[in-house]
Scaffold this motif. Structure first.
Motif, PDB file in Angstrom:
ATOM      1  N   ALA A 277       0.794  -1.088   0.045  1.00 51.20           N
ATOM      2  CA  ALA A 277      -0.187   0.109  -0.015  1.00 51.20           C
ATOM      3  C   ALA A 277       0.766   1.232  -0.110  1.00 51.20           C
ATOM      4  O   ALA A 277       1.962   1.254   0.481  1.00 51.20           O
ATOM      5  CB  ALA A 277      -1.044   0.045   1.279  1.00 51.20           C
ATOM      6  N   SER A 280       0.201   6.881   3.397  1.00 47.96           N
ATOM      7  CA  SER A 280      -0.720   8.152   3.379  1.00 47.96           C
ATOM      8  C   SER A 280      -0.215   8.968   4.294  1.00 47.96           C
ATOM      9  O   SER A 280      -0.500  10.412   4.495  1.00 47.96           O
ATOM     10  CB  SER A 280      -2.107   7.914   3.278  1.00 47.96           C
ATOM     11  OG  SER A 280      -2.316   7.068   4.663  1.00 47.96           O
ATOM     12  N   GLY A 310      -6.693   3.341   5.015  1.00 44.74           N
ATOM     13  CA  GLY A 310      -7.634   4.325   4.981  1.00 44.74           C
ATOM     14  C   GLY A 310      -8.711   3.603   3.928  1.00 44.74           C
ATOM     15  O   GLY A 310      -8.517   2.770   3.183  1.00 44.74           O
ATOM     16  N   ASP A 311      -9.740   4.153   3.494  1.00 44.89           N
ATOM     17  CA  ASP A 311     -10.807   3.919   2.705  1.00 44.89           C
ATOM     18  C   ASP A 311     -10.283   4.125   1.187  1.00 44.89           C
ATOM     19  O   ASP A 311     -10.672   2.972   0.590  1.00 44.89           O
ATOM     20  CB  ASP A 311     -11.901   4.762   2.977  1.00 44.89           C
ATOM     21  CG  ASP A 311     -12.890   4.553   4.051  1.00 44.89           C
ATOM     22  OD1 ASP A 311     -12.686   3.608   4.894  1.00 44.89           O
ATOM     23  OD2 ASP A 311     -13.530   5.520   4.479  1.00 44.89           O
ATOM     24  N   ASP A 312      -9.285   4.718   0.840  1.00 45.69           N
ATOM     25  CA  ASP A 312      -8.464   4.587  -0.296  1.00 45.69           C
ATOM     26  C   ASP A 312      -7.842   3.558  -0.568  1.00 45.69           C
ATOM     27  O   ASP A 312      -6.901   3.502  -1.526  1.00 45.69           O
ATOM     28  CB  ASP A 312      -7.698   5.962  -0.485  1.00 45.69           C
ATOM     29  CG  ASP A 312      -6.903   6.348   0.516  1.00 45.69           C
ATOM     30  OD1 ASP A 312      -6.526   5.466   1.596  1.00 45.69           O
ATOM     31  OD2 ASP A 312      -6.312   7.546   0.388  1.00 45.69           O
ATOM     32  N   GLY A 313      -7.390   2.760   0.728  1.00 46.53           N
ATOM     33  CA  GLY A 313      -6.324   1.726   0.391  1.00 46.53           C
ATOM     34  C   GLY A 313      -4.934   1.947   0.875  1.00 46.53           C
ATOM     35  O   GLY A 313      -4.149   0.997   0.775  1.00 46.53           O
ATOM     36  N   CYS A 314      -4.705   3.117   1.186  1.00 39.90           N
ATOM     37  CA  CYS A 314      -3.420   3.507   1.599  1.00 39.90           C
ATOM     38  C   CYS A 314      -3.153   3.336   2.983  1.00 39.90           C
ATOM     39  O   CYS A 314      -4.220   2.957   3.713  1.00 39.90           O
ATOM     40  CB  CYS A 314      -3.323   5.039   1.399  1.00 39.90           C
ATOM     41  SG  CYS A 314      -3.366   5.897  -0.474  1.00 39.90           S
ATOM     42  N   LYS A 329       5.662   9.935   2.908  1.00 36.26           N
ATOM     43  CA  LYS A 329       4.350   9.865   2.211  1.00 36.26           C
ATOM     44  C   LYS A 329       4.497   9.525   0.705  1.00 36.26           C
ATOM     45  O   LYS A 329       5.238   9.745  -0.098  1.00 36.26           O
ATOM     46  CB  LYS A 329       3.639  11.002   2.401  1.00 36.26           C
ATOM     47  CG  LYS A 329       2.337  11.108   1.890  1.00 36.26           C
ATOM     48  CD  LYS A 329       1.705  12.482   2.385  1.00 36.26           C
ATOM     49  CE  LYS A 329       0.265  12.617   1.645  1.00 36.26           C
ATOM     50  NZ  LYS A 329      -0.751  13.786   1.965  1.00 36.26           N
TER      51      LYS A 329
END
Length: 338
Positions: A277, A280, A310-314, A329
């Motif tokens: 991943a 972030s 996170g919801d974004d897969g990060c 990051k």
């Protein structure tokens, strides 16, 4: 103190040599011989420098480094295909059942058969942790980081993977199994044979070892009772392997009788569950404890940390882990729950 696993280099020779002197024998992948260790490190550097995705005959060596002091306090190895330079021998425990109608008796004879069944498998091995660091989960970090390395370089490893556990060694540094089986044919002590194997390989086994099965009933009691039994210091390692999905399937080491554990590579728990991943954030304060890794080949690093997806897969990770891995990051990090 913070520790990370990283690729080994020639400059780590003296660290590895000092640890090798602490193994107490029966540890073929970490011989207390500078020339042999130098060859291993040179082979590892050649493996790290080859960046294609072809399965070959590679050996990767990793070391556990205290990031505050720079001291090397542990090591482990990965072999991509065993049995390529010389045959990879094991004993396989088998059973021959015979029945006599006249006596109305069935006899089941257990035997040790010399085999090369496991040739072509990958191997995780050479794990040694300095006695002064056997706390805080560092052994688990050494062991499981190897599986992250496999997951991150999957094309370089075979579909079956094995791990050999050191067998029982007595107070004299000898092996009851060796004395009861192979030692009778070689005229060498266990220490002599083990050292010769570590330095020169095991072709001498092919040259001199009887090829007929050995009937276990004909062995002395001391040899019988250690077949497939790990050294007391290896019992925790055996449990870790079982937790990862490895199983003892009747293969034992030809020198000390220790168990050889096997698994399908893609079903090993830490390999199957590892995932990449993008980072972030690097200031996570609370999250799931995990093993984290980054970098390809010579740039590989691994450590403990905490993560949150996170919801974004990060993935967000803690500051200490980010500093230990040298990531920021946007960089890619692989992880698996601790």
């Amino acid at each position: 103190m913070t520790f990370r696993l990283r690729a080994a280099h020639i400059s780590d020779l003296e660290h590895l040599y000092e640890m090798a002197k602490l193994t107490g024998g029966g540890f073929t992948n970490l011989p207390a011989d500078r020339a042999a260790l130098t060859r291993k490190l040179e082979r590892a550097e050649a493996a790290f420098s080859r960046t294609d995705d072809e399965l070959g005959d590679d050996q990767f060596t990793l070391v556990l480094e205290n990031t505050e002091t720079g001291q090397v306090r542990g090591t482990c190895q990965l072999f991509t295909q065993v049995g390529q330079q010389w045959p990879f021998y094991s004993y396989r425990m088998t059973t021959l059942t015979q029945h006599s109608q006249e006596l109305d008796r069935t006899v089941r004879a257990e035997m040790l058969s010399l085999v090369t069944d496991l040739e072509g498998s990958s191997e995780v091995g050479g794990l040694f942790l300095h006695p002064g660091e056997r706390a805080g989960g560092l052994g688990l970090l050494l062991a499981r980081s190897r599986y992250l390395f496999v997951a991150m370089h999957r094309a370089r490893f075979a579909d079956r993977i094995l791990a050999e556990l050191r067998g029982v060694i007595d107070d004299r540094g000898g092996s009851p199994f060796w004395d009861g089986v192979a030692g009778r044919f070689f005229g060498m002590t266990f220490q002599e044979a083990d050292y010769f194997n570590a330095i020169n390989g095991n072709q001498f086994i092919a040259d001199l070892m009887p090829k007929h099965p050995v009937y276990i009933a004909m062995l002395d009691e001391e040899a019988k009772k250690v077949i497939g039994v790990p050294h007391p210091s290896g019992r925790a390692a055996m449990r870790m392997l079982e937790n990862e999905g490895f199983a003892a399937e009747g293969y034992v080491d030809i020198f000390d009788g220790g168990p050889t554990m096997t698994a399908r590579t893609d079903t090993v728990k830490s390999i199957a569950n590892a995932k990449p991943a993008a980072v972030s954030a690097t200031d996570l304060e609370e999250g799931e404890r995990a093993l984290l890794a980054t970098g390809k080949f010579d740039d590989f690093r691994s450590c403990y940390g905490v993560r949150a997806f996170g919801d974004d897969g990060c993935i967000a990770i803690d500051t200490t882990a980010a500093e230990t891995l040298g990531v920021s990051k946007g960089d890619e990090v692989w992880s698996v729950a601790r």
